[in-house]
Design a protein around this motif. Structure first.
Motif, PDB file in Angstrom:
ATOM      1  N   ASN A 109       0.780  -1.289  -0.091  1.00 16.78           N
ATOM      2  CA  ASN A 109       0.088   0.060  -0.013  1.00 16.78           C
ATOM      3  C   ASN A 109       0.796   1.426  -0.020  1.00 16.78           C
ATOM      4  O   ASN A 109       1.961   1.148   0.745  1.00 16.78           O
ATOM      5  CB  ASN A 109      -0.781   0.200   1.277  1.00 16.78           C
ATOM      6  N   ALA A 110       0.463   2.263  -0.830  1.00 18.28           N
ATOM      7  CA  ALA A 110       1.202   3.586  -0.882  1.00 18.28           C
ATOM      8  C   ALA A 110       0.247   4.648  -0.938  1.00 18.28           C
ATOM      9  O   ALA A 110      -0.803   4.444  -1.322  1.00 18.28           O
ATOM     10  CB  ALA A 110       2.255   3.523  -1.996  1.00 18.28           C
ATOM     11  N   THR A 111       0.852   5.782  -0.670  1.00 14.79           N
ATOM     12  CA  THR A 111      -0.079   7.094  -0.574  1.00 14.79           C
ATOM     13  C   THR A 111       0.906   8.147  -1.870  1.00 14.79           C
ATOM     14  O   THR A 111       1.952   8.085  -1.798  1.00 14.79           O
ATOM     15  CB  THR A 111       0.097   7.867   0.563  1.00 14.79           C
ATOM     16  N   VAL A 112      -0.061   8.521  -2.501  1.00 15.59           N
ATOM     17  CA  VAL A 112       0.399   9.772  -3.719  1.00 15.59           C
ATOM     18  C   VAL A 112       0.973  10.731  -2.840  1.00 15.59           C
ATOM     19  O   VAL A 112       0.177  11.366  -2.173  1.00 15.59           O
ATOM     20  CB  VAL A 112      -0.805   9.861  -4.489  1.00 15.59           C
ATOM     21  N   ILE A 113       2.052  11.294  -3.033  1.00 16.43           N
ATOM     22  CA  ILE A 113       2.572  12.520  -2.639  1.00 16.43           C
ATOM     23  C   ILE A 113       2.784  13.606  -3.371  1.00 16.43           C
ATOM     24  O   ILE A 113       2.855  14.618  -3.249  1.00 16.43           O
ATOM     25  CB  ILE A 113       4.038  12.308  -1.837  1.00 16.43           C
ATOM     26  N   ALA A 114       2.714  13.333  -4.404  1.00 21.20           N
ATOM     27  CA  ALA A 114       2.969  14.481  -5.559  1.00 21.20           C
ATOM     28  C   ALA A 114       2.475  14.070  -7.064  1.00 21.20           C
ATOM     29  O   ALA A 114       2.427  12.671  -7.453  1.00 21.20           O
ATOM     30  CB  ALA A 114       4.434  14.932  -5.802  1.00 21.20           C
ATOM     31  N   ARG A 115       2.217  15.131  -7.830  1.00 23.44           N
ATOM     32  CA  ARG A 115       2.048  14.765  -9.234  1.00 23.44           C
ATOM     33  C   ARG A 115       2.824  15.598  -9.955  1.00 23.44           C
ATOM     34  O   ARG A 115       3.145  16.630  -9.635  1.00 23.44           O
ATOM     35  CB  ARG A 115       0.282  15.055  -9.349  1.00 23.44           C
TER      36      ARG A 115
ATOM     37  N   PHE B  20      -0.056  21.345  -5.413  1.00 30.76           N
ATOM     38  CA  PHE B  20      -0.959  22.023  -6.028  1.00 30.76           C
ATOM     39  C   PHE B  20      -1.623  21.435  -7.243  1.00 30.76           C
ATOM     40  O   PHE B  20      -2.562  21.499  -7.563  1.00 30.76           O
ATOM     41  CB  PHE B  20      -0.899  23.567  -6.361  1.00 30.76           C
ATOM     42  N   ALA B  21      -0.570  20.529  -7.880  1.00 26.23           N
ATOM     43  CA  ALA B  21      -0.919  19.776  -9.116  1.00 26.23           C
ATOM     44  C   ALA B  21      -1.836  18.702  -9.014  1.00 26.23           C
ATOM     45  O   ALA B  21      -2.421  18.404  -9.734  1.00 26.23           O
ATOM     46  CB  ALA B  21       0.606  19.398  -9.879  1.00 26.23           C
ATOM     47  N   THR B  22      -2.021  18.347  -7.849  1.00 27.63           N
ATOM     48  CA  THR B  22      -2.858  17.311  -7.452  1.00 27.63           C
ATOM     49  C   THR B  22      -4.285  17.699  -7.564  1.00 27.63           C
ATOM     50  O   THR B  22      -5.275  16.875  -7.679  1.00 27.63           O
ATOM     51  CB  THR B  22      -2.628  16.661  -6.007  1.00 27.63           C
ATOM     52  N   LEU B  35      -4.532  23.025 -14.694  1.00 27.49           N
ATOM     53  CA  LEU B  35      -3.978  24.234 -14.038  1.00 27.49           C
ATOM     54  C   LEU B  35      -2.513  23.705 -13.776  1.00 27.49           C
ATOM     55  O   LEU B  35      -2.204  22.801 -12.989  1.00 27.49           O
ATOM     56  CB  LEU B  35      -4.637  24.228 -12.666  1.00 27.49           C
ATOM     57  N   VAL B  36      -1.689  24.482 -14.462  1.00 27.19           N
ATOM     58  CA  VAL B  36      -0.255  23.973 -14.343  1.00 27.19           C
ATOM     59  C   VAL B  36       0.457  24.942 -13.328  1.00 27.19           C
ATOM     60  O   VAL B  36       0.797  26.293 -13.660  1.00 27.19           O
ATOM     61  CB  VAL B  36       0.584  23.718 -15.435  1.00 27.19           C
ATOM     62  N   PHE B 146      -4.473  30.751 -13.277  1.00 25.22           N
ATOM     63  CA  PHE B 146      -4.002  30.333 -12.000  1.00 25.22           C
ATOM     64  C   PHE B 146      -2.951  30.995 -11.577  1.00 25.22           C
ATOM     65  O   PHE B 146      -2.676  31.264 -10.251  1.00 25.22           O
ATOM     66  CB  PHE B 146      -3.931  28.428 -12.238  1.00 25.22           C
ATOM     67  N   ASN B 147      -1.850  30.993 -12.470  1.00 28.61           N
ATOM     68  CA  ASN B 147      -0.560  31.564 -12.195  1.00 28.61           C
ATOM     69  C   ASN B 147      -0.803  33.241 -11.601  1.00 28.61           C
ATOM     70  O   ASN B 147       0.032  33.537 -10.930  1.00 28.61           O
ATOM     71  CB  ASN B 147       0.504  31.309 -12.839  1.00 28.61           C
TER      72      ASN B 147
END
Lengths: 282, 172
Positions: A109-115, B20-22, B35-36, B146-147
């Protein structure tokens, strides 16, 4: 000066676009340091996000409860059927001495920390890495269904490439459960306008109904069998009329992802079997 | 303590981008809008305006490298583009009178330029296959809006902090 930097730039890009087994050591080092910070930075953010979501959940409770009650009765029936079939399957396997099942996997199991902030490549970063036993090319799914594969790993973080990523190497061997039989195809690419996956290379003479479920076939030797990918929404023939292409609405949301499961296939794939055989010969 | 202030703000901005990207993409005005967050560009360009241009090149290079390695996996794009944006913005402010509103506007133009270059580049290496219209509608306009909001919020604090650090350095 400018010329030198442009040459350097092209060389670097060429180096990183090359198909690599895993990332180089300096990259790994930078990735570990940044990943460590990212792990810490994402904690308060996910706390706030979780708070907002739990309030929303609370507001939806009544209507959800109604729906759940109605589906609960069906569930009990389904559950008994599943356990019955499972036992039946296990017994038959024992009788026929079949070992190793391409459906078996272990879960991390893991958590998303960034996109990825620039959002060109559809990648997300999770908070588990090599120290937790994650390796490249493992399948990744959410509760809804399969979402992608592990692209590369650091010590504490891993990068996941989503199914929607445009990458010619991002192919999944899929199985379409039509009314009559199972049909095979490969998930190749994502239609950004329809926001649907494309399953190509389906034989042209097999009828595929809209609404058929699509799961992983496990025949690629990397992913386990039976992970839900989505549901067929439209079937067309390809540009030469030799095969069919099915548009598949992904079962799991590819945008709003918070918790994921990384699946390690326990059955050996073709490559592993080959290397084992070579070792035995020696 | 004040020595570490700017790197710390930089790191906070760097991590806030990916968080913020999420939230992206959102559904607005009948279309999917990406939104980048380009907060790092805002930080770097303000750094070159209000702190020290040469130092900002170093920041741009280091953060660009971190960005490339950790997020995109394609080395060199941001590492090269961030310093380039600082260079171009420096050329622009040389010919026009500079105040905080102009700085904000120049930064916004730089973000648009960055988006465009990265888009063309991704077309070239085959990561993207968007057509220009989709790019403008789904990415560029919403990203700029956004920016712009971020610049409105952050411009004044950035200016004050950077100016105070600069003053401290001059006193020493």
């Amino acid at each position: 000066m400018l010329l030198v930097s442009i040459i350097l730039l092209v060389a670097l890009i060429g180096f990183s676009l090359r198909e690599r087994e895993n990332i180089s050591l300096p990259e790994q080092f930078v990735k570990d340091i940044v990943g460590f910070g990212q792990n810490i930075a994402s904690k308060p953010a996910s706390f706030v996000q979780g708070g907002v979501e739990s309030v929303q959940d609370l507001l939806n409770t009544y209507s959800e409860n109604k729906k759940l009650k109605s589906s609960l009765e069906e569930l009990a029936l389904l559950e008994t059927q599943v356990t019955d079939l499972q036992r039946d399957n296990d017994e038959l396997r024992e009788q026929t001495n079949v070992e190793g099942n391409i459906r078996d996997y272990s879960i991390i199991n893991a958590t998303v920390i960034a996109r990825n902030p620039d959002q060109w490549q559809d990648t997300i970063i999770i908070d588990k890495g090599q120290v937790n036993g994650i390796e490249a090319d493992m399948a990744v799914q959410t509760a809804g269904g399969m979402i992608g594969r592990v692209k590369d790993t650091g010590q504490f973080t891993s990068t996941i490439e989503l199914l929607s990523a445009r990458n010619s190497l991002n192919r999944v061997s899929a199985l379409l459960q039509t009314e009559e039989s199972n049909v095979f195809g490969t998930v190749e690419g994502f239609d950004t306008e329809r926001e649907e996956l494309m399953v190509k290379k389906i034989p042209f003479d097999v009828p595929v109904e809209v609404g058929s479920q699509v799961i992983t076939s496990g025949l690629g030797g990397i992913f386990p069998r039976g992970l839900l990918i989505g549901e067929v929404t439209e079937v067309t023939s390809d540009e030469y009329g030799l095969t069919q292409t099915a548009f598949v609405n992904p079962a799991a949301s590819l945008y709003d992802i918070e918790h994921v499961m990384v699946l390690e296939r326990t059955a050996a794939g073709a490559e592993e079997i080959e290397t084992e055989a070579e070792e035995d010969e020696e | 303590m004040i020595r570490f202030m700017l790197p710390l703000i930089g790191i906070a901005v760097f991590y806030s981008e990916s968080i913020f990207a999420t939230f992206s993409p959102i559904e607005a005005a009948g279309d999917t809008r990406l939104l980048v967050p380009r907060f790092l560009v805002v930080f770097l360009i303000f750094l070159s305006f209000y702190y020290n241009r040469n130092a900002s090149y170093v920041y741009a290079f280091v953060f660009g490298l971190m960005y490339d390695v950790f997020f995109t996996g394609v080395l060199g794009i941001y590492m090269f583009l961030f310093p380039l944006l600082i260079y171009i913005s420096a050329m622009i402010v040389r010919v026009i009178y500079q105040n905080i509103a102009v700085s904000g506007l120049v930064t916004l133009v730089m973000i648009a330029l960055l988006e465009w270059i990265v888009y063309q580049f991704n077309l070239l290496i085959g990561i993207a296959d968007m057509n220009v219209e989709t790019f403008l509608n789904q990415r560029l306009y919403s990203t700029l809006l956004f920016n712009a909001v971020f610049i409105l919020i952050a411009a004044y604090p950035f200016k004050v902090w950077m100016a105070s650090v600069r003053l401290k350095h001059l006193e020493d």
